[in-house]
Design a protein around this motif. Structure first.
Motif, PDB file in Angstrom:
ATOM      1  N   VAL A   1       0.855  -1.186   0.000  1.00  0.00           N
ATOM      2  CA  VAL A   1       0.000   0.000   0.000  1.00  0.00           C
ATOM      3  C   VAL A   1       0.892   1.237   0.000  1.00  0.00           C
ATOM      4  CG1 VAL A   1      -1.840   1.239   1.206  1.00  0.00           C
ATOM      5  CG2 VAL A   1      -1.750  -1.271   1.291  1.00  0.00           C
TER       6      VAL A   1
ATOM      7  N   CYS B   1      -3.480   1.604   5.296  1.00  0.00           N
ATOM      8  CA  CYS B   1      -4.616   2.272   4.655  1.00  0.00           C
ATOM      9  C   CYS B   1      -4.833   3.660   5.249  1.00  0.00           C
ATOM     10  CB  CYS B   1      -5.877   1.425   4.806  1.00  0.00           C
ATOM     11  SG  CYS B   1      -5.889  -0.072   3.792  1.00  0.00           S
TER      12      CYS B   1
ATOM     13  N   ALA C   1      -6.393   4.955   1.871  1.00  0.00           N
ATOM     14  CA  ALA C   1      -6.879   3.940   0.930  1.00  0.00           C
ATOM     15  C   ALA C   1      -8.087   3.209   1.510  1.00  0.00           C
ATOM     16  CB  ALA C   1      -5.770   2.934   0.619  1.00  0.00           C
ATOM     17  N   TRP C   2      -8.940   2.746   0.629  1.00  0.00           N
ATOM     18  CA  TRP C   2     -10.089   1.933   1.023  1.00  0.00           C
ATOM     19  C   TRP C   2      -9.677   0.472   1.186  1.00  0.00           C
ATOM     20  CZ3 TRP C   2     -14.435   4.060   2.628  1.00  0.00           C
ATOM     21  CH2 TRP C   2     -14.784   5.342   2.172  1.00  0.00           C
ATOM     22  N   LEU C   3     -10.404  -0.243   2.029  1.00  0.00           N
ATOM     23  CA  LEU C   3     -10.273  -1.698   2.123  1.00  0.00           C
ATOM     24  C   LEU C   3     -11.585  -2.283   1.612  1.00  0.00           C
ATOM     25  CD1 LEU C   3     -10.752  -4.560   3.679  1.00  0.00           C
ATOM     26  CD2 LEU C   3      -8.406  -4.021   3.102  1.00  0.00           C
TER      27      LEU C   3
ATOM     28  N   ARG D   1     -12.905   2.687   6.823  1.00  0.00           N
ATOM     29  CA  ARG D   1     -12.342   2.525   5.486  1.00  0.00           C
ATOM     30  C   ARG D   1     -12.784   1.227   4.814  1.00  0.00           C
ATOM     31  NH1 ARG D   1      -8.464   6.133   4.593  1.00  0.00           N
ATOM     32  NH2 ARG D   1      -7.775   7.356   6.390  1.00  0.00           N
TER      33      ARG D   1
END
Length: 386
Positions: A160, A192, A197-199, A227
């Motif tokens: 990531v 994340c 960032a999205w999960l 997220r």
């Protein structure tokens, strides 16, 4: 290809093998190529579907976000698994199957050129949807061991970076049966959060585990919950494949965007099926039903492992399929697939295009054949390989 978005999207192979087996129409063929199952869906879902045929409201596009009965059942189900509370009106939308939900979610979260982190090997349908949405897959290799597949949590987190839009995980994963746990979610929470960032969690098979443990849900982690976007489906655990019903849950603002994508994409779900899925999710014996089906799939899995003990097979920790490493056999997956088909009446899919390491493996689906028929698989492999 006439459009660039298709140039790096290969086929998945399953359709070609399945069509060939259908054309032969020989009942002696072992159908190990496609994620189907012969285990019946929950009785309450069948009864509710039959009743829906006479319900005029079920023959409608509306409501576009899915019937409230379904959204309420999906929100309650995901809430039980994750330990979170979801509002069915603002944090849940219904979709036409899990993969429709995955594509809608990717279109709502990924800008063209951004990265999406996935495990390798992985389901080509997920990889191809990342590319269709304009994303760039970034693969983290899973490692086959004597006990099954594993992926290093820290290596996953290190993938990531500043160009990452989302991490797309499934557990148990298709086609490996890889299971993720709290260590993976903890590592991903830091990553994340750091890179915004999205999960995206594909929960289609989360209860189909062979270790007897409950699902490990990323939204159970306080820092990941804001997220995490959960995409669920009735196809696998509930065996409602033809119903084409799924759901997406997450924070209200992103669910609103996913709903907008849905209105622009498939528009609505199968009206006849939604109350049936809601009934199956809400049934008092829902967990026992999934556990009984899982026990039978595990029995079939163990039969395949016993039959192929002499071959380089990697044990899955759940799901409906397992992989054979064809390299030690001196064959490509396509060659082994062809030999099994032509010499032994076995339909199985080579994994070319299923991530960078897919070209090493043949997939065996054990969910759609009874133990009695799977008990002859070893003889068929010997006949095919010679």
């Amino acid at each position: 290809m006439t459009v660039t978005r298709l140039r790096e999207i290969p086929g998945i192979g399953v359709d070609a093998v399945g069509d060939a087996a259908d054309a032969v129409a020989d009942p002696d063929f072992l159908r190990l190529e496609n994620l189907d199952t012969d285990l019946r869906p929950p009785a309450v879902a069948l009864a509710t579907t039959r009743a829906a045929v006479d319900d005029d409201a079920a023959n409608s596009y509306l409501p576009f976000q899915g019937r409230r009965s379904l959204r309420a059942a999906a929100a309650a189900h995901v809430g039980r698994v994750s330990g979170r509370r979801y509002d069915p009106d603002t944090e849940c939308v219904s979709v036409a199957g899990g993969l429709n939900g995955i594509l809608n979610t990717l279109l709502a979260t990924v800008e063209p050129g951004q990265e999406v982190v996935l495990c390798d090997p992985g389901y080509a349908g997920l990889v191809n949807r990342v590319r269709l949405a304009g994303g760039v897959p970034r693969f983290v290799p899973a490692r086959p061991t004597a006990d099954g597949w594993t992926v290093d949590a820290e290596r996953l987190a290190r993938a990531v970076g500043p160009d990452t839009a989302a991490v797309l995980m499934m557990g148990p994963a298709m086609p490996t049966g890889l299971v993720l746990d709290d260590d993976h979610w903890s590592a991903l929470a830091d990553a994340c959060e750091r890179h915004d960032a999205w999960l995206i969690y594909d929960a289609a098979m989360e209860r189909v585990r062979f270790d007897g443990r409950p699902p490990s849900h990323p939204a159970a982690h306080e820092r990941l919950a804001p997220r995490t976007i959960t995409v669920g489906s009735a196809s696998k655990e509930l065996r409602l494949i033809g119903w084409r019903v799924g759901w997406v849950l997450g924070p209200a603002p992103i669910v609103a965007d996913i709903r907008l994508v849905g209105l622009t994409n498939v528009v609505s779900q199968v009206g006849l099926a939604q109350d049936a899925v809601a009934a199956a999710l809400d049934a008092p014996d829902a967990d026992a039903d999934v556990a009984a089906a899982t026990a039978e799939w595990q029995r079939r899995c163990e039969t395949v492992l016993e039959q192929l003990a002499a071959y380089p097979v990697i044990r899955p920790h759940g799901g409906w399929s397992l992989l054979v490493d064809t390299g030690p056999l001196g064959l490509t997956p396509a060659e082994l697939s062809r030999r099994l088909f032509e010499r032994a009446k076995v339909a199985a899919t080579p994994m070319d295009g299923w991530g960078p390491s897919g070209s090493h493996y043949l997939r065996i689906v054990f969910s759609n054949e009874p133990v009695e028929r799977l008990a002859g698989l070893g003889d068929r492999f010997r006949l095919a390989i010679g």
